[in-house]
Motif scaffolding. Structure first.
Motif, PDB file in Angstrom:
ATOM      1  N   SER A  67     -17.372  43.554   0.226  1.00 60.66           N
ATOM      2  CA  SER A  67     -17.218  42.925  -0.635  1.00 60.66           C
ATOM      3  C   SER A  67     -17.308  41.304  -0.567  1.00 60.66           C
ATOM      4  O   SER A  67     -16.846  40.902   0.168  1.00 60.66           O
ATOM      5  CB  SER A  67     -15.748  43.195  -1.404  1.00 60.66           C
ATOM      6  N   SER A  68     -18.043  40.785  -1.341  1.00 62.50           N
ATOM      7  CA  SER A  68     -18.306  39.500  -1.305  1.00 62.50           C
ATOM      8  C   SER A  68     -18.081  38.669  -2.605  1.00 62.50           C
ATOM      9  O   SER A  68     -18.303  37.429  -2.705  1.00 62.50           O
ATOM     10  CB  SER A  68     -19.626  39.134  -0.569  1.00 62.50           C
ATOM     11  N   TYR A  69     -18.124  39.433  -3.665  1.00 58.87           N
ATOM     12  CA  TYR A  69     -18.151  38.836  -5.032  1.00 58.87           C
ATOM     13  C   TYR A  69     -17.051  38.955  -5.834  1.00 58.87           C
ATOM     14  O   TYR A  69     -16.771  37.900  -6.716  1.00 58.87           O
ATOM     15  CB  TYR A  69     -19.373  39.522  -5.690  1.00 58.87           C
ATOM     16  N   THR A  75     -21.673  34.576  -5.287  1.00 59.35           N
ATOM     17  CA  THR A  75     -21.080  34.885  -3.893  1.00 59.35           C
ATOM     18  C   THR A  75     -19.981  33.958  -3.564  1.00 59.35           C
ATOM     19  O   THR A  75     -19.771  32.869  -3.769  1.00 59.35           O
ATOM     20  CB  THR A  75     -21.996  34.916  -2.862  1.00 59.35           C
ATOM     21  N   SER A  76     -18.745  34.692  -3.000  1.00 63.53           N
ATOM     22  CA  SER A  76     -17.403  33.931  -2.262  1.00 63.53           C
ATOM     23  C   SER A  76     -17.829  33.479  -0.853  1.00 63.53           C
ATOM     24  O   SER A  76     -17.233  32.635  -0.292  1.00 63.53           O
ATOM     25  CB  SER A  76     -16.259  34.685  -2.390  1.00 63.53           C
ATOM     26  N   VAL A  78     -17.448  35.115   1.604  1.00 64.35           N
ATOM     27  CA  VAL A  78     -16.733  35.621   2.624  1.00 64.35           C
ATOM     28  C   VAL A  78     -16.851  36.960   2.394  1.00 64.35           C
ATOM     29  O   VAL A  78     -16.803  37.672   1.495  1.00 64.35           O
ATOM     30  CB  VAL A  78     -15.213  35.316   2.505  1.00 64.35           C
ATOM     31  N   VAL A  79     -17.200  37.729   3.610  1.00 60.91           N
ATOM     32  CA  VAL A  79     -17.490  39.214   3.288  1.00 60.91           C
ATOM     33  C   VAL A  79     -16.529  40.094   3.960  1.00 60.91           C
ATOM     34  O   VAL A  79     -15.810  39.863   5.138  1.00 60.91           O
ATOM     35  CB  VAL A  79     -18.871  39.492   4.325  1.00 60.91           C
ATOM     36  N   ARG A  80     -15.988  40.951   3.290  1.00 63.73           N
ATOM     37  CA  ARG A  80     -14.747  41.917   3.905  1.00 63.73           C
ATOM     38  C   ARG A  80     -15.484  43.256   3.750  1.00 63.73           C
ATOM     39  O   ARG A  80     -15.945  43.672   2.848  1.00 63.73           O
ATOM     40  CB  ARG A  80     -13.663  41.889   2.832  1.00 63.73           C
ATOM     41  N   VAL A 105     -26.024  36.392   2.787  1.00 66.44           N
ATOM     42  CA  VAL A 105     -24.570  36.391   3.364  1.00 66.44           C
ATOM     43  C   VAL A 105     -24.358  37.603   3.808  1.00 66.44           C
ATOM     44  O   VAL A 105     -23.795  38.089   5.060  1.00 66.44           O
ATOM     45  CB  VAL A 105     -23.589  35.559   2.768  1.00 66.44           C
ATOM     46  N   THR A 106     -24.214  38.623   2.954  1.00 69.71           N
ATOM     47  CA  THR A 106     -23.668  40.098   2.945  1.00 69.71           C
ATOM     48  C   THR A 106     -24.730  40.642   4.159  1.00 69.71           C
ATOM     49  O   THR A 106     -24.135  41.149   5.106  1.00 69.71           O
ATOM     50  CB  THR A 106     -23.740  40.862   1.679  1.00 69.71           C
ATOM     51  N   TYR A 109     -24.156  39.501   7.945  1.00 67.14           N
ATOM     52  CA  TYR A 109     -22.896  40.054   8.436  1.00 67.14           C
ATOM     53  C   TYR A 109     -23.007  41.227   8.738  1.00 67.14           C
ATOM     54  O   TYR A 109     -22.570  41.695   9.582  1.00 67.14           O
ATOM     55  CB  TYR A 109     -21.934  39.769   7.157  1.00 67.14           C
TER      56      TYR A 109
END
Ligand code: IMP
Ligand code: MG
Length: 178
Positions: A67-69, A75-76, A78-80, A105-106, A109
């Protein structure tokens, strides 16, 4: 649903043709390899299903969810990881199957994360690419289409979990999310 779509960018037959070509190329490139398609949930499910049917050599599938959005169109950064792979990938030939690359970014990562598990090879198959929005460099071995910088929905792509069931890729009207 259709009233929220400004324009159909890619229709079903255009995508089918392209995915057929991609599947053929992948089948040739991975003969004799231990191919695992890793789908990035949930946006890639339609593409994954159609691409896999066009691959005519042995392969398996696994999924990750990241999840990054959240529920936004930006996009935030930050990838979780929400769901990890079910199986080990050491020594396997991994093909990440992604719906769309925006900032990159996603994927960046994910590539680093999966490379840490020592696959034999790691490549990317992506249906859509928004080159104008790229923030980090990504090498995509199998690409469907370059697309302009609009928020797109359908064929797996969502806005706030909706529109994934549209059979085509459409441009979402701005007044739906602004
Ligand atoms: P990135 O990390 O900015 O490259 O974002 C990639 C992810 O954001 C994709 O896997 C999609 O899930 C989502 N995304 C990016 N652009 C769009 C879009 O236009 N429509 C729907 N989802 C998008
Ligand atoms: Mg995605």
């Amino acid at each position: 649903m259709r009233e929220d779509i400004k324009e159909i960018l890619l229709d079903e037959s255009t995508m089918r043709e392209k995915i057929k070509e991609m599947g053929k190329k992948i089948s040739e490139d991975y003969i004799g390899k231990d191919l695992v398609l890793v789908g990035v949930l949930k946006g890639s499910v339609m593409f994954m299903a159609d691409l896999m049917k066009e691959i005519n050599i042995h392969c398996s599938m696994d999924f990750m969810a990241v999840s990054s959005y959240g529920n936004s169109t930006q996009t935030s950064g930050v990838v979780r990881i929400l769901k990890d792979l079910d199986y080990p990938i050491e020594g396997k030939d991994i093909l990440i199957v992604e719906d769309i690359i925006d900032s990159g970014v996603t994927l960046k990562y994910l590539i680093e994360y999966l490379n840490g598990r020592k696959p034999n090879s790691l490549e990317v198959a992506c249906l859509l690419n928004k080159p104008e929005r790229r923030k980090v460099d990504i090498e995509v071995k199998y690409l469907g289409f370059n697309v302009p910088d609009y928020f797109l929905v359908g064929y797996g792509l969502d806005y706030a979990e909706k529109y994934r069931n549209l059979p085509y890729i459409g441009i979402l009207k701005e007044d739906v999310y602004k």
